[in-house]
Each structure stands twice: as C-alpha cells, then as structure tokens.
Design a protein around this motif. Structure first.
Motif, PDB file in Angstrom:
ATOM      1  N   THR A  63     -13.802 -34.986 -96.161  1.00 54.02           N
ATOM      2  CA  THR A  63     -14.244 -34.491 -97.178  1.00 54.02           C
ATOM      3  C   THR A  63     -14.135 -32.896 -97.258  1.00 54.02           C
ATOM      4  O   THR A  63     -14.551 -32.263 -98.147  1.00 54.02           O
ATOM      5  N   GLY A  64     -13.576 -32.320 -96.264  1.00 54.37           N
ATOM      6  CA  GLY A  64     -13.239 -30.954 -96.418  1.00 54.37           C
ATOM      7  C   GLY A  64     -12.928 -30.418 -94.945  1.00 54.37           C
ATOM      8  O   GLY A  64     -12.149 -31.215 -94.208  1.00 54.37           O
ATOM      9  N   PHE A  81     -14.381 -25.502 -96.662  1.00 53.96           N
ATOM     10  CA  PHE A  81     -13.936 -25.841 -98.170  1.00 53.96           C
ATOM     11  C   PHE A  81     -14.292 -27.263 -98.578  1.00 53.96           C
ATOM     12  O   PHE A  81     -14.107 -27.773 -97.451  1.00 53.96           O
ATOM     13  N   GLU A  82     -14.785 -27.569 -99.654  1.00 47.77           N
ATOM     14  CA  GLU A  82     -14.920 -29.368 -99.698  1.00 47.77           C
ATOM     15  C   GLU A  82     -13.846 -29.669-100.670  1.00 47.77           C
ATOM     16  O   GLU A  82     -13.578 -29.023-101.715  1.00 47.77           O
ATOM     17  N   PHE A  83     -13.236 -30.729-100.305  1.00 54.80           N
ATOM     18  CA  PHE A  83     -12.277 -31.111-101.213  1.00 54.80           C
ATOM     19  C   PHE A  83     -12.804 -31.610-102.473  1.00 54.80           C
ATOM     20  O   PHE A  83     -14.069 -32.308-102.683  1.00 54.80           O
ATOM     21  N   GLY A 132      -9.631 -24.044-105.949  1.00 53.41           N
ATOM     22  CA  GLY A 132      -8.338 -23.494-105.919  1.00 53.41           C
ATOM     23  C   GLY A 132      -7.541 -24.726-105.410  1.00 53.41           C
ATOM     24  O   GLY A 132      -8.047 -25.805-104.941  1.00 53.41           O
ATOM     25  N   ARG A 133      -6.174 -24.572-105.325  1.00 51.63           N
ATOM     26  CA  ARG A 133      -5.510 -25.565-104.611  1.00 51.63           C
ATOM     27  C   ARG A 133      -5.042 -25.148-102.816  1.00 51.63           C
ATOM     28  O   ARG A 133      -4.763 -23.870-102.929  1.00 51.63           O
ATOM     29  N   ILE A 158      -4.122 -30.273-102.346  1.00 52.21           N
ATOM     30  CA  ILE A 158      -5.681 -30.735-102.646  1.00 52.21           C
ATOM     31  C   ILE A 158      -6.379 -29.609-103.459  1.00 52.21           C
ATOM     32  O   ILE A 158      -6.221 -28.511-103.076  1.00 52.21           O
ATOM     33  N   VAL A 159      -7.067 -29.995-104.236  1.00 51.97           N
ATOM     34  CA  VAL A 159      -8.066 -29.039-104.977  1.00 51.97           C
ATOM     35  C   VAL A 159      -9.337 -29.063-104.220  1.00 51.97           C
ATOM     36  O   VAL A 159      -9.824 -29.928-103.834  1.00 51.97           O
TER      37      VAL A 159
END
Length: 106
Positions: free
Chosen positions: A36-37, A80-82, A52-53, A65-66
């Motif tokens: 998940t991140g 960061f969380e995907f 962002g990417r 992945i965004v």
C-alpha cells in the motif's frame, strides 16, 4: 502501529526511488515498502497531499506508481501511499516484496 493496513518490509540494500510531481523532482532511498505504500529517505520538504509518479527499480524493469505524500518523519523522510498502478506495475511491486520478504535484514 495500529493504523497499518499491510505488512511492511525493510530494505537491506540501497534502492533509489525517483519522484516527480507537484513541481518537484527528487530521489531518495527506500527504507521500507508494503503493498500500500513506502517510506522514502529524503531531505525534500514535500507538502502532504502532493501527488506524483514514483519510479521503483525492480530487476531490469521499472515500476511506475502514482503515490500521495501522507506523512513526514523529521530527520528521516516521507511516507507515501500508493494511489494508482497498472496491473504490470502491481506485479513488479509484488515481485519486489517477495524478494524482500525472503531476504534477511541485518
């Protein structure tokens, strides 16, 4: 931590991650990752909620992945969380996690 939704895997080697979005372009080193991140070691002062990417190297390929900046950890980096990934990028992420799960962390 009670709020975690997925098991995180620590990274025993340096894996550079690139981020592009919100008018920013930087790279950092992966600290840990889950489905998940991830937690990225970096010095950038990114605003929470920035989208962002991310480019994550997996073998000879790159998973793109965004992701959304969710939390700042002073002196460490940014969590960061995907947010979005293609099925191919999800498969690359799965491969990376499987490899990390079978690698002992010193």
């Amino acid at each position: 931590m009670a709020g975690r939704r997925a098991k995180r895997f620590r990274v025993p080697v340096t894996i550079p991650i690139a981020f592009l979005g919100g008018g920013l372009r930087f790279s950092g080193d992966l600290i840990d990752i889950s489905s998940t991140g991830l937690l990225l070691r970096c010095k950038e002062d990114i605003e929470l909620g920035t989208i962002g990417r991310m480019a994550i190297p997996v073998g000879h390929e790159t998973s793109r992945i965004v992701a959304v900046a969710k939390r700042r950890l002073p002196g460490v980096g940014v969590a960061f969380e995907f947010s979005h990934m293609t099925p191919h990028d999800r498969e690359l992420l799965r491969r990376l996690i499987l490899r990390l799960a079978s690698t002992p962390v010193p």
